[in-house]
Scaffold this active site. Structure first.
Site, mmCIF file in Angstrom:
data_model
loop_
_atom_site.group_PDB
_atom_site.id
_atom_site.type_symbol
_atom_site.label_atom_id
_atom_site.label_comp_id
_atom_site.label_asym_id
_atom_site.label_seq_id
_atom_site.Cartn_x
_atom_site.Cartn_y
_atom_site.Cartn_z
ATOM 1 N N ASP A 229 37.633 58.784 -55.800
ATOM 2 C CA ASP A 229 38.169 59.278 -57.062
ATOM 3 C C ASP A 229 39.615 58.782 -57.119
ATOM 4 O OD1 ASP A 229 38.664 60.446 -59.472
ATOM 5 O OD2 ASP A 229 37.797 62.388 -58.953
HETATM 6 C C1 BGC Z 1 38.515 61.947 -62.368
HETATM 7 C C2 BGC Z 1 37.312 61.023 -62.398
HETATM 8 C C3 BGC Z 1 37.622 59.836 -63.275
HETATM 9 C C4 BGC Z 1 38.839 59.136 -62.742
HETATM 10 C C5 BGC Z 1 39.259 57.919 -63.522
HETATM 11 C C6 BGC Z 1 39.781 61.214 -62.002
HETATM 12 O O1 BGC Z 1 40.907 62.020 -62.165
HETATM 13 O O2 BGC Z 1 38.289 63.003 -61.459
HETATM 14 O O3 BGC Z 1 36.180 61.717 -62.865
HETATM 15 O O4 BGC Z 1 36.514 58.992 -63.351
HETATM 16 O O5 BGC Z 1 39.941 60.039 -62.763
HETATM 17 O O6 BGC Z 1 39.786 58.280 -64.752
#
Ligand code: BGC
Length: 711
Positions: A229
């Site tokens: 993530d």
């Molecule tokens: C989120 C993800 C997301 C990623 C990219 C993160 O903060 O938890 O679900 O895909 O950011 O935006």
């Protein structure tokens, strides 16, 4: 797919170590790193999962894309075929915009209704979440665009999301929180899995060898890339050692330098880096095979932005009209008719009743939640306009009723006012002059958003006051609720309402879908994918949420969602699986047989009413009685069947026996032998026919994969 890919290792072997470690983190916020000497382009990853959130690169402006219903809405459709078509449409849009991977679907279990991101997730039940996500992944990957299953694992709250340590027993983790991931990975082979922010038993998911290697790769046979993530990696060396392949976003060389130093000092094997780099290369070749253009076509260069409609020329690569139609269909199939007293719905489109439409969400609908899943929609259907189009403009009055605040990632149709008392009395006056009221209510975007949790299950106080005042008029009141997660239904207005239609966060087509459902041009067929509790104090996990001293203890074990309420005999507002229709269905002749590897169930379902409609047959199973090791009664499978009036059909559900087994630690997965109870139900609390079926004890070992047979 594996067979047609060139082995990554040939070319990798010739790559200098510095370039190899470079592959293990991104290039900027959204790209993998290109390697010129290998002819390897950069792949672009984009949020998801309800449409594309693709930046133009200018001032955080997003390109328009179709905004589909969010996860909790699509979950309520109980319709894998629909999920497949939505996944496919998102894949087509990704192809048109030059995006190679979409960061979704989100399949975390809903441990508590307070999780601010629950609107992104399908369900509180792994069988339902996995059934829909498997189809969604199949759909998107059929276009050559990667799905990214997220967030792996036990990411069930936003409070302290990057540090919180989930304290959980292995049985609960495996049978509940990992189970949907296992099913989707073994059935649909997503090309990416995103590890979560949180820690499990003290170890960050991004650095968790048991999670990322033992379970994910060795037991389930995952052959894709594990991506972090965004900013979830704390120690790049520990992460790569644990099984992470791609750290996102890029770290401007810092992680590569750390990996290089670790190899040089002997604390990290070069082979481990080779394996991860090989997987990244293979992923890029999967999504950008020779000859496919990495750069988005003209539509991207044109750079139309947030809320700005696309011109026809810009839309050339996306069938925006067809996708908008699909968004409407998905919103229609997802909406749940919670209550319908004395058949108040559907309303008669040709009647002469005067209708008052009340509530700002009728003009600026809530169609999505806050955070990374936001989409700049290609267009937005307005509920008020759709109602007027069906009922005629003259007999429909409108009043805003309450302050809406900022509603969505699109431009509001009209300026919104925020003087609550004045809006309320104006709305009551408008309602007093009407024969029937349609009230649009729901949560604000700030109530359900990434990075924070909810503090209560209440609707905004201004809306509750308005609903109570309108109920006091004693007129038939239909309430349309826009909410991505459950809200408390105050009896002061709920019990006086004629009908309640839940539209969730229904995406850009929800306005038209809502009007069609209210007037019977479509028949509601959504069913709740999560329990609606009476009050917050009744909900699972409430005693320990959101944890203390950096830890949250999952003391309720496997009992979340309906399992929790059922184990305690607690009343709920509306049970898991509930949803009404304008027609009626009957069930009979349940036949359950065990084949070699599956439980096969057939149930005759008949449409006994006067309208065409779809029923969701839900199969719940209970293992043999104690002292045999038990999993609680739970959903084992489901099927949605369209039936014409008077039509009767045997609906089949197949449940792999592996999915019924429990975790017996040293013995791996074990199916309890004995007489199992099988129920065909219209909700978790509405069993229609039941039977018992004998299943023999079976072991499945630790690493059973789809099609590999028991060990
Ligand atoms: C989120 C993800 C997301 C990623 C990219 C993160 O903060 O938890 O679900 O895909 O950011 O935006």
């Amino acid at each position: 797919v594996n067979e047609i890919l060139p082995p990554a290792s040939d070319t990798l072997a010739r790559l200098p170590l510095a370039e190899k470690v470079g592959l293990l983190s991104g290039d900027g916020p959204w790209h993998t790193r290109a390697v010129e000497s290998m002819g390897l382009p950069a792949a672009e990853l984009s949020d998801g999962p309800h449409g594309l959130r693709t930046e133009t690169g200018i001032d955080m402006v997003w390109l328009p894309s179709t905004g589909f219903p969010t996860g909790s809405a699509l979950g309520s459709s109980w319709d894998p075929d629909l999920a497949r078509r939505v996944g496919r449409a998102i894949g087509e849009e990704a192809r048109a915009l030059g995006v190679q991977a979409v960061l979704g679907p989100g399949i975390n279990m809903k441990r508590t209704p307070l999780c601010g991101r629950n609107f992104e997730y399908f369900s509180e039940d792994p069988a339902l979440a996995a059934g829909l996500a498997t189809a969604w992944v199949d759909g998107i990957q059929s276009t050559g665009v990667a799905a990214c299953l997220k967030h792996f694992a036990a990411n069930n709250q936003e409070t302290h999301r990057t540090e919180i340590s989930v304290e959980i027993d292995e049985t609960t983790l495996r049978e509940l929180y990992l189970e949907a991931f296992r099913r989707v990975i073994t059935a649909a082979s997503p090309w990416l899995v995103m590890c979560s922010y949180n820690r499990i038993g003290g170890v960050h998911a991004s650095q968790h060898p048991w999670l990322l290697t033992t379970v994910l790769r060795e037991e389930w046979g995952f052959d894709g890339v594990v991506v972090s993530d965004w900013d979830a990696v704390h120690d790049p060396v520990a992460a790569v050692r644990a099984g992470l392949d791609l750290e996102m976003p890029g770290t401007e060389g810092r992680s590569a330098a750390a990996l290089l130093a670790a190899i040089e000092s002997g604390t990290l094997d070069e082979e481990t880096v080779d394996r991860a780099a090989g997987r990244v290369v293979r992923f890029v070749r999967r999504v950008l095979p020779e000859g496919r253009q990495a750069d988005g076509p003209a539509v991207r260069a044109a750079g139309a932005g947030r809320g700005v409609p696309l011109s026809d020329a810009q839309l050339v690569d996306i069938d925006a009209a067809a996708h908008h139609q699909l968004a409407r269909e998905a919103a229609t199939a997802s909406a749940v008719l919670l209550r319908n007293q004395r058949r108040s719905l559907p309303l008669d489109p040709d009647a002469s009743q005067r209708i008052a439409v009340i509530g700002g969400y009728a003009t600026t609908p809530r169609i999505q939640g806050g955070g990374s899943s936001g989409v700049a929609p290609t267009r937005v259907d307005q509920p008020l306009a759709a109602i007027r189009a069906i009922a005629g403009p003259d007999r429909v009055a409108y009043a805003q009723g309450y302050p809406t605040g900022w509603t969505n990632y699109y431009q509001e149709a009209e300026p919104v006012r925020d003087d609550a008392a004045a809006l309320r009395s104006e709305a009551v006056r408008t309602a007093a002059a009407a024969d029937v009221l349609i009230v649009f209510a729901g949560l604000r975007i700030a109530d359900e958003s990434e990075a924070s949790d909810r503090h209560s299950l209440d609707l905004p106080a201004d809306q509750v006051r308005l609903l109570v005042d309108l109920a006091a008029l004693g007129k038939p009141m239909v309430v349309v609720l826009a909410a991505g997660s459950p809200v408390v239904l105050d009896p002061a207005w709920h019990d006086a309402s004629a009908a309640v239609l839940l539209t969730h966060l229904g995406g850009q087509g929800a306005g038209t879908a809502t009007a069609a459902l209210l007037f019977g041009l479509a028949n509601p067929s959504g069913r709740l994918a999560e329990t609606w509790p009476v009050r917050l104090a009744d909900t699972p996990g409430i005693e320990t949420f959101p944890g203390s001293d950096g830890r949250v203890h999952y003391g309720e074990g496997i009992q979340i969602g309906y399992r929790w309420y059922d184990a305690r005999g607690v009343d709920v507002a509306y049970p898991f699986g509930h949803g009404l229709s304008y027609t009626s269905f009957e069930y009979d002749s349940l036949v359950a047989d065990a084949s070699d590897d599956a439980l096969e169930v057939g149930v005759r379902v008949s449409n006994t009413g006067a309208r065409p409609g779809a029923e969701v047959l839900q199969l719940y199973v209970t293992p043999p009685p104690p002292p045999s090791p038990r999993r609680p009664r739970s959903l084992a499978g489901f099927a949605k069947a369209e039936l014409a009036p008077g039509e009767s059909r045997v609906v089949q559900v197949r449940v792999p026996l592996r999915d019924l087994s429990h975790w017996a630690s040293d013995r791996g997965w074990l199916l309890t032998g004995g007489d199992w109870r099988v129920e065909a139900a219209a909700s978790s609390r509405d069993t229609r026919v039941a039977a018992s079926v004998h299943l023999g004890e079976r072991g499945f070992g630790r690493d059973h994969r789809e099609g590999s047979g028991p060990s």
